[in-house]
Design an enzyme around this catalytic site. Structure first.
Site, mmCIF file in Angstrom:
data_model
loop_
_atom_site.group_PDB
_atom_site.id
_atom_site.type_symbol
_atom_site.label_atom_id
_atom_site.label_comp_id
_atom_site.label_asym_id
_atom_site.label_seq_id
_atom_site.Cartn_x
_atom_site.Cartn_y
_atom_site.Cartn_z
ATOM 1 N N CYS A 169 0.729 -0.813 0.123
ATOM 2 C CA CYS A 169 0.264 0.437 0.292
ATOM 3 C C CYS A 169 1.370 1.448 -0.087
ATOM 4 O O CYS A 169 1.518 1.193 0.698
ATOM 5 C CB CYS A 169 -0.983 0.056 1.446
ATOM 6 S SG CYS A 169 -2.093 1.718 1.675
ATOM 7 N N HIS A 180 -0.148 4.847 -0.484
ATOM 8 C CA HIS A 180 -0.348 5.288 1.072
ATOM 9 C C HIS A 180 -0.026 5.483 2.142
ATOM 10 O O HIS A 180 0.347 5.979 2.885
ATOM 11 C CB HIS A 180 -1.752 5.992 0.904
ATOM 12 C CG HIS A 180 -2.870 5.495 1.784
ATOM 13 N ND1 HIS A 180 -3.201 4.312 1.094
ATOM 14 C CD2 HIS A 180 -2.375 5.641 2.569
ATOM 15 C CE1 HIS A 180 -4.011 4.442 1.607
ATOM 16 N NE2 HIS A 180 -3.721 4.821 3.776
ATOM 17 N N HIS A 224 -9.646 -3.481 -7.807
ATOM 18 C CA HIS A 224 -8.925 -2.499 -7.968
ATOM 19 C C HIS A 224 -9.299 -1.581 -9.550
ATOM 20 O O HIS A 224 -8.666 -2.347 -10.049
ATOM 21 C CB HIS A 224 -7.224 -1.452 -7.887
ATOM 22 C CG HIS A 224 -6.960 -1.621 -6.631
ATOM 23 N ND1 HIS A 224 -6.834 -3.349 -5.971
ATOM 24 C CD2 HIS A 224 -6.782 -0.914 -5.103
ATOM 25 C CE1 HIS A 224 -6.146 -2.960 -4.355
ATOM 26 N NE2 HIS A 224 -6.294 -2.274 -3.866
ATOM 27 N N ASP A 241 -9.828 5.242 -3.235
ATOM 28 C CA ASP A 241 -9.745 5.888 -2.907
ATOM 29 C C ASP A 241 -9.168 7.671 -2.510
ATOM 30 O O ASP A 241 -9.560 7.863 -3.903
ATOM 31 C CB ASP A 241 -7.915 5.731 -3.245
ATOM 32 C CG ASP A 241 -6.674 5.334 -2.360
ATOM 33 O OD1 ASP A 241 -6.154 6.464 -1.471
ATOM 34 O OD2 ASP A 241 -5.497 4.352 -2.904
ATOM 35 N N CYS A 243 -2.668 7.092 -4.218
ATOM 36 C CA CYS A 243 -2.787 5.611 -4.419
ATOM 37 C C CYS A 243 -1.511 5.130 -5.141
ATOM 38 O O CYS A 243 -0.944 5.866 -6.223
ATOM 39 C CB CYS A 243 -3.962 4.952 -5.712
ATOM 40 S SG CYS A 243 -3.778 2.984 -5.321
ATOM 41 N N GLY A 244 -0.687 5.084 -4.409
ATOM 42 C CA GLY A 244 1.077 5.028 -4.686
ATOM 43 C C GLY A 244 0.733 4.121 -5.388
ATOM 44 O O GLY A 244 1.867 4.199 -5.730
ATOM 45 N N THR A 245 0.363 2.436 -5.028
ATOM 46 C CA THR A 245 0.419 1.636 -6.346
ATOM 47 C C THR A 245 -0.396 1.570 -6.972
ATOM 48 O O THR A 245 0.118 0.706 -7.992
ATOM 49 C CB THR A 245 -0.090 -0.012 -5.186
ATOM 50 O OG1 THR A 245 -1.085 0.077 -4.440
ATOM 51 C CG2 THR A 245 0.922 -0.423 -4.320
#
Length: 333
Positions: free
Chosen positions: A91, A93, A225, A250, A254-256
């Site tokens: 994850c 974030h 997602h 989100d 969203c980092g990923t």
């Protein structure tokens, strides 16, 4: 006060998205790797996830991270990521939130101007470089796990929507990348219920017809997602609505998902290495992404992404469970 459970946490948010960082009360989850711990957690400890993220202690978009001793000698901490959709392999974030909490609570040795923290995640080792000034974490840049495209420009038949074009990319989780125009919806939070419903229908169709599967991270074999790309998005600045199972968005960029989006753009030849990429969330917050190296994942061409964002501590708490509480694992509404 009567309690059968006492969990200590530091709450934060990363560009609008919460991370409840659990610092005590859990113990060491069994497993020789963090992914083994994740799988054990899913099978035996999911009541703890639900206790922390569901109402009344959490909410419909709650997210968290459980600190663990690292299973690797080259990492400082291990992390298990939890949210309403389950226990994630990675994850972005949440990692930014974890790194901020570790620095600002003094749980790691802090050096200025940059404190480097190595994190052992179920998806693999992740490095967080925290920009620190006067003891405060001003921003965090994470170097994420290798990211790649599983399928480019394919389609799936979705009841009520017809054939929906999408690409599938991995950035720590799997993401179906879909143009909002392809489902006839505007980039408008007033239409969030319609966008969420379309996202869930697309997830269901993909997981039935062509579920993705990571080549070596066990249990990463589904899509939860859908990254709906807003009209006008480019390889320099992209806007999106990130629909997530079982039906929420989100709040952060969203980092990923940013990592997966950059991998998709790189696969198209639209995003070069060492080039800034601005990814903007449904609420207007932003991450800055960069691709810093090429690599491979089990023979698939892949890239190493970095993502930069900010997090803020919002509170500290001890979460308790009274033995007469009628909702020991909370509820979803």
């Amino acid at each position: 006060m009567r309690t059968t459970r006492l969990i200590s946490a530091v709450d934060s948010h990363t560009e609008g998205m919460p991370t409840r960082v659990v610092t005590g009360g859990v113990g060491v989850v069994p497993g020789s790797t963090m992914n083994e711990r994740r799988l054990h957690f899913i099978e035996h400890l999911d009541d703890l996830r639900r206790f922390l993220v569901n109402e009344p202690r959490g909410h419909a978009a709650m997210s968290g991270a459980i600190l663990q001793p690292s299973t690797r000698e080259d990492c400082d901490w291990g992390v298990l990521y939890i949210e309403v959709s389950g226990c994630l392999p990675m994850c972005g974030h949440g990692t930014i939130g974890v790194a901020t909490v570790l620095v600002e609570t003094g749980m790691v040795a802090v050096t200025e101007p940059v404190t480097e923290i190595r994190l052992d995640t179920p998806a693999g080792p992740v490095t967080a470089r925290v920009a620190v000034r006067e003891g405060r974490a001003e921003s965090v840049t994470i170097e994420n796990v290798p990211s790649y495209v599983e399928a480019l420009d394919t389609s799936v038949d979705v009841p009520g929507l017809g054939a929906v074009p999408y690409s599938m990319a991995f950035g720590g989780n799997f993401y179906a990348v879909v143009d909002l125009d392809a489902v006839g919806l505007p980039f408008d939070r007033a239409r969030q219920n319609d966008i969420a419903a379309a996202g869930l229908a697309i997830m269901d169709a993909i997981n039935e017809a062509a579920p993705p599967k990571h080549p070596f991270i066990e249990g990463v074999d589904h899509c939860h997602h859908v990254e709906f790309i807003a009209p006008g998005s480019t390889a320099a600045h992209s806007r999106h609505a990130m629909a997530i199972h079982p039906g929420w968005f989100d709040r952060s960029p969203c980092g990923t998902g940013t990592s997966a989006r950059m991998a998709e753009l790189w696969a198209r030849g639209e995003l070069a290495l060492d080039t800034d990429f601005v990814n903007e969330s449904f609420i207007g917050s932003r991450f800055i992404g960069r691709l810093v190296a090429e690599t491979d994942v089990d023979g698939r061409p892949a890239v190493v992404p970095t993502v930069t964002g900010r997090a803020w501590i919002t509170g500290t708490a001890q979460y308790t469970l009274d033995p007469t509480d009628p909702f020991p694992t909370g509820f979803q509404f």
